[in-house]
Design a protein around this motif. Structure first.
Motif, PDB file in Angstrom:
ATOM      1  N   ASN A   1     -14.413   4.749   4.097  1.00  0.00           N
ATOM      2  CA  ASN A   1     -13.783   6.074   4.008  1.00  0.00           C
ATOM      3  C   ASN A   1     -13.505   6.658   5.385  1.00  0.00           C
ATOM      4  OD1 ASN A   1     -13.554   6.189   1.213  1.00  0.00           O
ATOM      5  ND2 ASN A   1     -15.621   7.003   0.969  1.00  0.00           N
TER       6      ASN A   1
ATOM      7  N   ILE B   1     -10.420   4.848   6.704  1.00  0.00           N
ATOM      8  CA  ILE B   1      -9.223   5.307   5.985  1.00  0.00           C
ATOM      9  C   ILE B   1      -8.818   6.698   6.465  1.00  0.00           C
ATOM     10  CG2 ILE B   1      -8.374   6.038   3.702  1.00  0.00           C
ATOM     11  CD1 ILE B   1      -8.309   3.010   4.121  1.00  0.00           C
TER      12      ILE B   1
ATOM     13  N   TYR C   1      -3.273   8.575   1.565  1.00  0.00           N
ATOM     14  CA  TYR C   1      -3.298   7.661   0.429  1.00  0.00           C
ATOM     15  C   TYR C   1      -3.735   8.458  -0.801  1.00  0.00           C
ATOM     16  CZ  TYR C   1      -3.374   3.649   3.643  1.00  0.00           C
ATOM     17  OH  TYR C   1      -3.070   2.715   4.588  1.00  0.00           O
TER      18      TYR C   1
ATOM     19  N   LYS D   1      -6.452   4.005  -2.347  1.00  0.00           N
ATOM     20  CA  LYS D   1      -7.737   3.817  -1.649  1.00  0.00           C
ATOM     21  C   LYS D   1      -8.619   2.835  -2.404  1.00  0.00           C
ATOM     22  CE  LYS D   1      -8.064   8.466   0.255  1.00  0.00           C
ATOM     23  NZ  LYS D   1      -8.827   9.724   0.218  1.00  0.00           N
TER      24      LYS D   1
END
Length: 148
Positions: free
Chosen positions: A7, A10, A21, A26
Motif C-alpha cells: 500500500n 502504491i 487506482y 489495487k
C-alpha cells in the motif's frame, strides 16, 4: 510482500503520476505481486518511473517484470536458513581450477551448486538479445569434475 508495504508503494506511485487506482485495480496488482519480494517490486516501480508517462496498469507492471531477469534483483538475496558451510566452495559460490592449454596453465572458475553458487551461473549462448550473445559459459563444479 506484505500488504502494508504494498500500500505504501502504491501510494507513492499514485502521488508520482497524480492519478489513483480504484480498489479492483489495487487488488489485482497485489494478487499478482504478493509473492514477489519487496526489493523486486520496488525495482519494477523504479523502471516504471523511468519508462511511463501515465499511471501504469497491471499489464504495464507485468511487461516491465518480464523484461527484468530474475537474478538482476534477487542475486544478492541468498537466504541462509542455517549456518552450514558448503564443503565444496566454503560459501563463496565458486571454485577455481587450473587447466592446461598450449603448454601453459590457466586458472578458470566453475560455479558451485549450493545457493551461493547460483549467482555465478552464466551461459552467454542463451542471452535474449543476439547482440549480447557469446560463446562463454561458466560450467558447474560437477561438470568440471565429470570431465576430469
Amino acid at each position: 510482500m506484505e500488504i502494508e508495504k504494498f500500500n505504501e508503494i502504491i501510494e507513492e506511485i499514485q502521488k508520482y503520476f497524480s492519478k489513483e487506482y480504484n480498489e479492483i485495480q489495487k487488488q489485482e496488482i497485489f494478487k499478482y505481486f504478493s509473492k514477489y519480494s519487496e526489493k523486486r517490486f520496488v525495482y519494477i516501480v523504479s523502471k516504471i518511473y523511468q519508462n511511463n508517462k501515465f499511471l501504469p496498469m497491471l499489464a504495464d507492471l507485468i511487461a516491465i517484470d518480464k523484461e527484468i531477469p530474475y537474478r538482476a534483483i534477487e542475486k544478492n538475496e541468498i537466504k541462509k536458513t542455517d549456518n552450514k558451510i558448503c564443503p565444496i566452495c566454503q560459501n563463496n559460490g565458486f571454485v577455481l581450477y587450473k587447466k592446461r592449454a598450449n603448454g601453459l596453465e590457466y586458472e578458470h572458475i566453475a560455479y558451485c551448486e549450493c545457493p551461493a553458487g547460483l549467482n555465478y551461473m552464466y551461459d552467454g549462448t542463451k542471452m535474449k538479445d543476439p547482440r549480447n550473445r557469446s560463446n562463454y559459459i561458466v560450467p558447474s563444479y560437477k561438470e568440471i569434475m565429470h570431465l576430469g
